[in-house]
Design an enzyme around this catalytic site. Structure first.
Site, PDB file in Angstrom:
ATOM      1  N   SER A  59      -5.841  32.617  25.749  1.00  0.00           N
ATOM      2  CA  SER A  59      -4.873  32.641  24.470  1.00  0.00           C
ATOM      3  C   SER A  59      -4.451  31.298  24.433  1.00  0.00           C
ATOM      4  CB  SER A  59      -3.604  33.477  24.506  1.00  0.00           C
ATOM      5  OG  SER A  59      -3.024  33.193  25.737  1.00  0.00           O
ATOM      6  N   HIS A  62      -6.836  40.423  29.012  1.00  0.00           N
ATOM      7  CA  HIS A  62      -5.701  39.482  29.151  1.00  0.00           C
ATOM      8  C   HIS A  62      -4.335  40.071  28.706  1.00  0.00           C
ATOM      9  CE1 HIS A  62      -3.915  35.658  28.634  1.00  0.00           C
ATOM     10  NE2 HIS A  62      -4.294  35.138  27.510  1.00  0.00           N
ATOM     11  N   HIS A  66      -6.406  38.591  39.261  1.00  0.00           N
ATOM     12  CA  HIS A  66      -6.282  37.197  38.346  1.00  0.00           C
ATOM     13  C   HIS A  66      -7.442  36.412  38.695  1.00  0.00           C
ATOM     14  CE1 HIS A  66      -4.184  34.206  36.459  1.00  0.00           C
ATOM     15  NE2 HIS A  66      -3.269  34.997  35.802  1.00  0.00           N
ATOM     16  N   ARG A  72       5.875  35.732  38.384  1.00  0.00           N
ATOM     17  CA  ARG A  72       6.438  36.410  37.053  1.00  0.00           C
ATOM     18  C   ARG A  72       6.721  37.859  37.157  1.00  0.00           C
ATOM     19  NH1 ARG A  72       2.119  34.616  32.767  1.00  0.00           N
ATOM     20  NH2 ARG A  72       0.647  35.692  34.581  1.00  0.00           N
ATOM     21  N   ASP A 115       1.806  41.776  34.036  1.00  0.00           N
ATOM     22  CA  ASP A 115       1.438  42.589  33.347  1.00  0.00           C
ATOM     23  C   ASP A 115       1.684  44.088  34.153  1.00  0.00           C
ATOM     24  OD1 ASP A 115       0.935  41.372  31.000  1.00  0.00           O
ATOM     25  OD2 ASP A 115      -1.052  41.090  31.682  1.00  0.00           O
TER      26      ASP A 115
HETATM   27  N1  HAX Z   1      -9.301  46.511  39.123  1.00  0.00           N
HETATM   28  C1  HAX Z   1     -10.656  46.761  39.491  1.00  0.00           C
HETATM   29  N2  HAX Z   1     -11.517  45.857  39.521  1.00  0.00           N
HETATM   30  C2  HAX Z   1     -11.326  44.546  39.456  1.00  0.00           C
HETATM   31  C3  HAX Z   1      -9.982  44.293  39.034  1.00  0.00           C
HETATM   32  C4  HAX Z   1      -9.022  45.385  39.082  1.00  0.00           C
HETATM   33  N3  HAX Z   1      -7.681  45.236  38.736  1.00  0.00           N
HETATM   34  N4  HAX Z   1      -9.950  42.862  39.335  1.00  0.00           N
HETATM   35  C5  HAX Z   1     -11.158  42.504  39.559  1.00  0.00           C
HETATM   36  N5  HAX Z   1     -11.994  43.569  39.438  1.00  0.00           N
HETATM   37  C6  HAX Z   1     -13.449  43.412  39.679  1.00  0.00           C
HETATM   38  C7  HAX Z   1     -13.993  42.805  38.615  1.00  0.00           C
HETATM   39  O1  HAX Z   1     -13.976  43.598  37.517  1.00  0.00           O
HETATM   40  C8  HAX Z   1     -15.266  42.217  39.089  1.00  0.00           C
HETATM   41  O2  HAX Z   1     -16.271  43.166  38.991  1.00  0.00           O
HETATM   42  P1  HAX Z   1     -17.558  42.863  38.638  1.00  0.00           P
HETATM   43  O3  HAX Z   1     -18.114  41.939  39.537  1.00  0.00           O
HETATM   44  O4  HAX Z   1     -18.341  44.393  38.867  1.00  0.00           O
HETATM   45  O5  HAX Z   1     -17.735  42.477  37.313  1.00  0.00           O
HETATM   46  C9  HAX Z   1     -14.905  41.835  40.393  1.00  0.00           C
HETATM   47  O6  HAX Z   1     -13.687  42.543  40.847  1.00  0.00           O
HETATM   48  C10 HAX Z   1     -14.527  40.477  40.670  1.00  0.00           C
HETATM   49  O7  HAX Z   1     -13.504  40.085  39.746  1.00  0.00           O
HETATM   50  P2  HAX Z   1     -12.649  38.919  40.286  1.00  0.00           P
HETATM   51  O8  HAX Z   1     -13.117  37.749  40.209  1.00  0.00           O
HETATM   52  O9  HAX Z   1     -11.536  39.206  41.292  1.00  0.00           O
HETATM   53  O10 HAX Z   1     -11.628  38.862  38.994  1.00  0.00           O
HETATM   54  P3  HAX Z   1     -11.872  37.951  37.445  1.00  0.00           P
HETATM   55  O11 HAX Z   1     -11.519  36.606  37.541  1.00  0.00           O
HETATM   56  O12 HAX Z   1     -13.343  38.334  37.182  1.00  0.00           O
HETATM   57  O13 HAX Z   1     -11.084  38.823  36.636  1.00  0.00           O
HETATM   58  C11 HAX Z   1      -9.099  39.792  35.572  1.00  0.00           C
HETATM   59  C12 HAX Z   1      -9.610  38.623  36.397  1.00  0.00           C
HETATM   60  C13 HAX Z   1      -7.813  39.668  35.399  1.00  0.00           C
HETATM   61  C14 HAX Z   1      -9.788  39.983  34.359  1.00  0.00           C
HETATM   62  C15 HAX Z   1      -9.343  41.201  36.408  1.00  0.00           C
HETATM   63  O14 HAX Z   1      -8.828  40.949  37.645  1.00  0.00           O
HETATM   64  C16 HAX Z   1      -8.976  42.315  35.859  1.00  0.00           C
HETATM   65  O15 HAX Z   1      -9.744  42.837  35.037  1.00  0.00           O
HETATM   66  N6  HAX Z   1      -7.738  42.906  36.101  1.00  0.00           N
HETATM   67  C17 HAX Z   1      -7.195  44.134  35.437  1.00  0.00           C
HETATM   68  C18 HAX Z   1      -6.652  43.599  33.856  1.00  0.00           C
HETATM   69  C19 HAX Z   1      -5.615  42.838  33.988  1.00  0.00           C
HETATM   70  O16 HAX Z   1      -4.646  43.046  34.639  1.00  0.00           O
HETATM   71  N7  HAX Z   1      -5.479  41.821  33.209  1.00  0.00           N
HETATM   72  C20 HAX Z   1      -4.370  40.788  32.950  1.00  0.00           C
HETATM   73  C21 HAX Z   1      -4.438  39.421  33.714  1.00  0.00           C
HETATM   74  C22 HAX Z   1      -3.403  38.583  33.689  1.00  0.00           C
HETATM   75  C23 HAX Z   1      -3.348  38.236  32.398  1.00  0.00           C
HETATM   76  O17 HAX Z   1      -4.063  37.435  31.855  1.00  0.00           O
HETATM   77  N8  HAX Z   1      -2.355  38.568  31.416  1.00  0.00           N
HETATM   78  O18 HAX Z   1      -2.305  38.520  30.200  1.00  0.00           O
END
Ligand code: HAX
Length: 459
Positions: A262, A292, A338, A347, A393
């Protein structure tokens, strides 16, 4: 057209020179030349230093740890979390002006800090508060626009659409169209638009809620309340705990450095001199992604589905199994993980502490607490997840749910009201610093092969 332009110009002139409530702008006028000189000096001394190297993996993998953005208001540390103007979440809670029970910080004060780097005096704080009250009125056409939006639309879509609707009032766009503004003045018009947007956004957001979920029964603003307290009031929540909850909520979500979707989107779109309404509408669209900001609605959905399937008083073992099943289905555990943080999000801790102080005997809040202990060890066993700990979140939605806001599709709108504070402060400074249009380079597979590979013939 001519008369509209005149009225816009008059409005700007009034707010620029005759506004008795303009201490923040006065302070910004003092600060802008000082900080411009500082930045010039930083560039002169360190401009040629290397910040980081970029690997092919990083270019393909979402640019993790590529430090190529300048965003001065906040900084994220993988271990200790966010600092806004160098203050962490507990310090912000301690030093910012507080709400009615003297505990939760007030977003008006945070905005002053984000813009100036200083905590506001009581007078300065009151001045911002008063200014937002004056600028915040929604005219009948805007109300009509919101009340005409299809109720089937997601509330984040409604918010983005309303920001685009309000764009007709952009002072920057008006003066730019008329050729009446030069680069050193850009920030002043961005400031005016940003202040108007911030003043209006809780009222817009509350009206969206009342339209979508409460038959369009509008609750008028209570001008005796602060920005966040008034938002709670206009949503229809009268308990003081809800006002307190929103004060803290809107403060801690405000900024999370410049690289999140964002903030980065708002910054990028603004760099093309799209005005604050266009820029923040784009940022809101990014916030609406489930990886996000939409994660807070996803968390609630996931918890309720788990409870529906497993009943009350779920054992730790059953939660572990449920987590593994969710992952086997190819889904993520919302609220965990994250892109930057490597420990529990401060937070999340803020909200957990708020719940401990204010909420007793809520099974869903207890479930969030239980998940905090049970889920990270399970995620650790899945080697690839970089951060098994909860992010903000994981907790935010359950607080709103507890206080009666059961429409969890709306939760990300509350986040968006807050994130506007950080995005607007940064946007004003980006123009004050005269930052150029953002335009990184991109590479193709062929480019990579030709630069690094032995096989030069990839087609
Ligand atoms: N559950 C399952 N799998 C997860 C995970 C979770 N909570 N977090 C990461 N992974 C997976 C990823 O999908 C990725 O898998 P692939 O290689 O198969 O694609 C792998 O673990 C490595 O990911 P990472 O390097 O640990 O994390 P990223 O930087 O790629 O992604 C995310 C960060 C926040 C998008 C990710 O942790 C996620 O999808 N979390 C769940 C959604 C979430 O809570 N989002 C909010 C984040 C905070 C925010 O921005 N708030 O607004």
């Amino acid at each position: 057209m001519h008369s509209k332009q005149q009225s816009v110009a008059q409005l700007f002139y009034r707010s620029l020179y005759n506004n008795t409530h303009g201490l923040l702008k006065q302070r910004m006028r003092e600060l802008v030349p000082v900080k411009q000189a500082l930045l010039r000096d930083v560039r002169k001394r360190y401009g040629s230093k290397e910040v980081c190297k970029v690997t092919v993996d990083q270019a393909i993998g979402g640019m993790r740890n590529v430090f190529a953005l300048f965003y001065d208001a906040s900084l994220l540390d993988a271990k200790t979390g966010i600092t806004m103007r160098d203050y962490n979440i507990p310090e912000l809670q301690e030093y910012l002006q507080k709400g009615e029970n003297g505990h939760e910080p007030l977003p008006e004060a945070l905005f002053w800090l984000l813009c100036t780097g200083d905590f506001p005096s009581e007078q300065e704080f009151a001045d911002v508060q008063q200014e937002w009250k004056q600028r915040g009125q929604l005219d009948s056409q805007t109300q009509h626009f919101i009340l005409s939006l299809p109720k089937t639309a997601h509330p984040m879509t409604m918010l983005s659409q309303t920001l685009l609707y309000l764009q007709k009032d952009s002072l920057f766009q008006q003066v730019y169209d008329q050729g009446k503004v030069s680069k050193p003045q850009y920030w002043e018009y961005f400031y005016e638009d940003a202040m108007n947007l911030l003043a209006k956004i809780p009222r817009v957001a509350a009206l969206i809620y009342r339209h979508k979920y409460k038959n369009g029964e509008i609750i008028s603003a209570d001008e005796s309340l602060d920005w966040a307290g008034n938002y709670a009031h206009m949503l229809g929540y009268k308990k003081f705990e809800v006002r307190e909850c929103l004060r803290g909520y809107l403060s801690i979500h405000a900024d999370h450095e410049g690289g999140n979707v964002s903030a980065h989107t708002t910054h990028l779109v603004g760099s093309a001199l799209a005005d604050p309404y266009l820029s923040y509408s784009a940022g809101v669209n990014g916030l609406a992604g489930p990886l996000h900001g939409l994660a807070n609605q996803e968390v609630l959905k996931w918890l309720l589905e788990m409870r529906d399937e497993l009943g009350e008083n779920i054992s730790n073992e059953k939660i572990q199994d449920y987590v593994l099943t969710t992952i086997r289905e190819g889904k993520v555990i919302p609220g965990y993980g994250h892109a930057v943080l490597r420990y529990t999000d401060p937070r999340f801790i803020h909200q957990k502490d708020f719940a401990a102080r204010h909420i007793k005997d809520d099974p869903l809040v207890d479930l969030v607490r239980q998940c905090y202990h049970v889920i990270p060890p399970v995620l650790k066993t899945i080697g690839k997840i970089q951060n098994p700990w909860p992010n903000v979140d994981a907790h935010s939605g359950v607080l709103l749910y507890h206080y009666g806001m059961r429409e969890f599709q709306y939760y990300t709108v509350v986040f968006a009201v807050s994130r506007a504070l950080g995005c607007m402060a940064n946007l004003i400074w980006s123009r004050a610093f005269g930052l150029p249009i953002e335009r990184p380079g991109s590479i193709t597979m062929r480019w990579i092969e030709e630069k690094f590979g032995e096989n030069q013939n990839l087609k």
